[in-house]
Write a protein that holds these residues in place. Structure first.
Motif, mmCIF file in Angstrom:
data_model
loop_
_atom_site.group_PDB
_atom_site.id
_atom_site.type_symbol
_atom_site.label_atom_id
_atom_site.label_comp_id
_atom_site.label_asym_id
_atom_site.label_seq_id
_atom_site.Cartn_x
_atom_site.Cartn_y
_atom_site.Cartn_z
ATOM 1 N N ILE A 314 0.634 -1.260 0.011
ATOM 2 C CA ILE A 314 0.107 0.076 -0.036
ATOM 3 C C ILE A 314 0.908 1.092 -0.123
ATOM 4 N N ARG A 315 1.967 1.132 0.752
ATOM 5 C CA ARG A 315 2.878 2.306 0.893
ATOM 6 C C ARG A 315 3.471 2.521 -0.593
ATOM 7 N N ALA A 316 3.874 1.514 -1.161
ATOM 8 C CA ALA A 316 4.544 1.551 -2.431
ATOM 9 C C ALA A 316 3.329 2.067 -3.538
ATOM 10 N N ARG A 370 -6.741 6.386 -6.085
ATOM 11 C CA ARG A 370 -5.644 6.164 -5.282
ATOM 12 C C ARG A 370 -5.251 7.197 -4.424
ATOM 13 N N LEU A 371 -5.236 8.221 -5.161
ATOM 14 C CA LEU A 371 -4.946 9.618 -4.492
ATOM 15 C C LEU A 371 -6.029 9.925 -3.316
ATOM 16 N N TRP A 372 -7.324 9.696 -3.603
ATOM 17 C CA TRP A 372 -8.365 10.205 -2.756
ATOM 18 C C TRP A 372 -8.250 8.902 -1.404
ATOM 19 N N GLN A 373 -8.129 7.829 -1.803
ATOM 20 C CA GLN A 373 -7.633 6.894 -0.773
ATOM 21 C C GLN A 373 -6.724 7.020 0.128
ATOM 22 N N HIS A 374 -5.640 7.516 -0.403
ATOM 23 C CA HIS A 374 -4.513 7.884 0.472
ATOM 24 C C HIS A 374 -4.662 8.906 1.514
ATOM 25 N N GLU A 375 -5.291 10.110 0.952
ATOM 26 C CA GLU A 375 -5.721 11.429 1.653
ATOM 27 C C GLU A 375 -6.687 11.114 2.641
ATOM 28 N N ARG A 376 -7.699 10.412 2.251
ATOM 29 C CA ARG A 376 -8.925 9.803 3.016
ATOM 30 C C ARG A 376 -8.500 9.035 4.519
ATOM 31 N N GLU A 377 -7.410 8.293 4.063
ATOM 32 C CA GLU A 377 -6.820 7.523 5.480
ATOM 33 C C GLU A 377 -5.784 8.059 6.056
ATOM 34 N N ALA A 378 -5.394 9.435 5.558
ATOM 35 C CA ALA A 378 -4.266 10.018 6.367
ATOM 36 C C ALA A 378 -4.454 10.751 7.713
ATOM 37 N N GLU A 385 -13.656 20.322 10.866
ATOM 38 C CA GLU A 385 -12.247 20.750 10.806
ATOM 39 C C GLU A 385 -11.488 19.673 10.183
ATOM 40 N N ALA A 386 -11.661 18.504 10.674
ATOM 41 C CA ALA A 386 -10.963 17.395 9.879
ATOM 42 C C ALA A 386 -11.171 17.206 8.537
ATOM 43 N N ARG A 387 -12.472 17.361 8.061
ATOM 44 C CA ARG A 387 -12.916 17.183 6.740
ATOM 45 C C ARG A 387 -12.476 18.392 5.848
ATOM 46 N N ALA A 388 -12.594 19.580 6.565
ATOM 47 C CA ALA A 388 -11.660 20.813 5.919
ATOM 48 C C ALA A 388 -10.393 20.248 5.391
ATOM 49 N N GLY A 389 -9.665 19.907 6.705
ATOM 50 C CA GLY A 389 -8.302 19.264 6.220
ATOM 51 C C GLY A 389 -8.056 18.417 5.373
ATOM 52 N N LEU A 390 -8.951 17.485 5.045
ATOM 53 C CA LEU A 390 -8.832 16.480 3.935
ATOM 54 C C LEU A 390 -8.975 17.096 2.491
ATOM 55 N N GLN A 391 -9.878 18.097 2.658
ATOM 56 C CA GLN A 391 -10.000 19.124 1.172
ATOM 57 C C GLN A 391 -8.776 20.019 1.050
#
Length: 622
Positions: A314-316, A370-378, A385-391
């Protein structure tokens, strides 16, 4: 090295293009030209033409076009100078001599290639000898056939510090050190120490360039020990950040298959090839680099990256996605496949066969996913506030894309996923369904299908659903009343159920569903008019005060819900009265209750009539 246009023109003129292409593609004469099935994309009817007189090929299907040199670089994957040299040799031409420094460099490279070829032959011999028994047993355990071992040139390095050095002594220690086959120790106390073999007690897998020449090795340890895999160091022949394992075999296979698959390691590539999937490559112990991505894009527009289902895989995948992001351009991207937890391609094809692996490839996800999933799980997404951080993280990543068109499309795509995930938008399937409900419910109020009273009832309930589609926040504040509200037709019932289901599935729906439908460019003018113009309720009129619209919609829902209960109550009361059998026995108390129910119903009807904005006149005039 610079070559004159005159030399290149002479080279093209002396190269019969149909003969050159005919070495790898079946060509047939067609008048003054030749035809073939295009090797650059899959097709059954030939659209690929070759013109010997003009010296070019052209595909009318995919647009591939070029001359003899382009054929060698694009179809064979050769560097430009290698393509020129090979064509010149076949044409009997001498390539103009390079400058002395370049000539010396080329001569050194030839010597290094010879040394690597000799090392490869020696490793193969050792695999078949007495000391190779453990390595052969390991290959048997992995299920690799003799044909596969031979195709990939698998060999064995004995556990010795000097056997390779002795076997290749004719090349001299300096050259063997330069190839990376020997390690030169540092000077110890002013005394130089002898170099020794780099690879010892390992299964040896040759790494080849696009022309099939051995330029490095990967050695897998047998038994316990670290590192599990040991690669050659960077040398004049080998740059691990620019090389892909199996590039020589994958190039023609990828042209034929129309795809290239990137897996994590040597054994994955080899196992997949044995299973019949030959268009596979692997990076060489590092994350996929920009140079490797560009090399992949020369093979196909959207390579498939297949990673193991563990955390390292997943990291790769995440690293590859983020590295490719700034490089994206129209038509060129990556797609991603993550295998089930604990499995790699080798495990899968050995246990379940090539069909199981192909099934996984069909589920490949685009890079944007893949980009969405990476940031979604970060991080957390539980608070505003957390959702704003995701955006913010998504916007920062999208901003790295250099191409403005791709950057714009990615901005829209991640925004769509954000709204879909957190419930602030409507799904395409929902928009299409409601579009159909609007059309069918409009038909249900035609004079052919309903009386005036039925039409008024249906139009009123239809207007409520149109209002809820415009003001979906009411679904949350008055869900219980809406659920209990009876709809007079099956179409209206399905429509109501869709809205309720969406409100349960998502924590908030803020988008005007009718506006979302009207944004569809496929709507015709009649359908658009039918959606934009309906009953004159404030909650449907364009430009109505939002607060008043919400209040009126809630009032109509509550009135109809109350009237629904009132009608049932009145029916039960009258049924009880008539059950007595003689109206003269009706008590004044029962009579007063009946009249009170009827009066309440009349008041409700009058209020709804006021909110309907003279709906009956509209219907009679229709």
């Amino acid at each position: 090295m610079s070559l004159s246009p005159q030399f290149l023109d002479e080279l093209r003129a002396r190269t019969p293009l149909s003969t050159l292409i005919g070495k790898s593609v079946k060509v047939t004469k067609a008048g003054r030209e030749y035809k073939a099935c295009c090797p650059f994309h899959n097709e059954k009817t030939p659209s690929f033409t070759i013109n010997d007189e003009k010296g070019f090929y052209h595909c009318f299907g995919c647009g591939a076009h070029g001359d003899a040199i382009r054929w060698m670089t694009e179809q064979r994957g050769l560097p430009f100078m290698d393509a020129v040299k090979e064509l010149a040799l076949a044409a009997g031409l001498d390539v103009p001599a390079p400058d002395p420094r370049a000539a010396k460099k080329a001569e050194t490279a030839r010597g290094l290639h010879d040394a690597m070829a000799a090392a490869q032959n020696w490793f193969v011999e050792q695999l078949g000898g007495i000391e190779g028994a453990e390595a052969r047993a390991y290959l048997d355990k992995r299920g690799l056939s003799e044909a596969t071992r031979k195709a990939f040139g698998i060999g064995f390095a004995p556990d010795s510090r000097g056997k390779l050095r002795g076997a290749l002594k004719e090349f001299g220690d300096p050259m063997l050190v330069e190839t990376g086959m020997l390690i030169q120790p540092e000077v110890d106390g002013g005394k130089a120490r002898d170099p020794y073999d780099r690879f010892r007690g390992r299964l040896m897998i040759p790494i080849r360039d696009a022309r099939g020449r051995v330029i490095a090795f990967g050695g897998r340890i047998l038994g316990a020990g670290e590192p599990k895999y040991l690669n050659s160091p960077d040398t004049p022949l080998f740059d691990k950040g620019r090389t892909l394992y199996n590039i020589d075999k994958a190039l023609p296979a990828a042209r034929q298959a129309g795809r290239v698959i990137v897996v994590e390691g040597y054994m994955d590539v080899i196992a997949l090839a044995q299973a019949g999937i030959h268009e596979c490559v692997a990076p060489l112990g590092t994350a996929l680099t920009e140079h490797q991505i560009e090399r992949l894009w020369k093979m196909v527009d959207v390579p498939i990256l297949c990673f193991d289902g563990d955390s390292a895989g997943i990291r790769a995948a995440d690293r590859a996605a983020l590295r490719a992001l700034p490089m994206l351009r129209p038509g060129h991207s990556l797609s991603f496949v993550t295998l089930p937890q604990g499995q790699d391609p080798d495990d899968m094809v050995r246990g379940k066969g090539a069909k199981a692996f192909e099934a996984c490839l069909k589920g490949a996800k685009p890079l944007v996913e893949r980009l969405w999933q990476h940031e979604r799980e970060a991080g957390s997404i539980d608070t505003p506030e957390a959702r704003a951080g995701l955006q913010q993280r998504l916007n920062d990543q999208v901003a790295t894309i250099a191409d403005p068109l791709v950057r714009k499309e990615y901005g829209k795509a991640v925004q769509d996923r954000f709204f879909l995930e957190f419930g602030w938008g409507w799904r395409k399937s929902e928009r299409n369904a409601v579009r159909g409900f609007i059309a069918r419910s409009l038909e249900e109020v035609s004079p052919k299908l309903a009386t005036i009273s039925q039409r008024v009832e249906r139009m009123t309930h239809r207007a409520i659903l149109l209002g809820l589609s415009r003001l979906p926040q009411i679904l949350y504040s008055h869900r219980e009343q809406i659920v209990a509200l009876h709809m007079p037709t099956a179409t209206l019932t399905e429509w109501k159920n869709l809205l309720i289901r969406a409100s349960f599935e998502r924590p908030a729906l803020e988008e005007n569903l009718l506006d979302a439908i009207l944004a569809d460019s496929s709507l015709g003018p009649i359908e658009r008019r039918n959606i934009q113009h309906d009953l004159g309720f404030s909650f449907f009129r364009p430009g109505a005060d939002p607060t008043m619209a919400e209040q009126d919609l809630v009032e109509v829902i509550e009135i109809l819900r109350f009237e629904q209960e009132l009608t049932a109550q009145l029916a039960r009361h009258e049924s009880a009265l008539y059950a007595q059998g003689d109206e003269s026995w009706i008590s004044s108390e029962d009579w007063d209750q009946r009249q009170a129910l009827l009066a309440q119903k009349r008041q409700n009807d009058e209020r709804v009539m006021a909110l309907k904005a003279n709906i009956e006149e509209q219907l009679l005039a229709a």
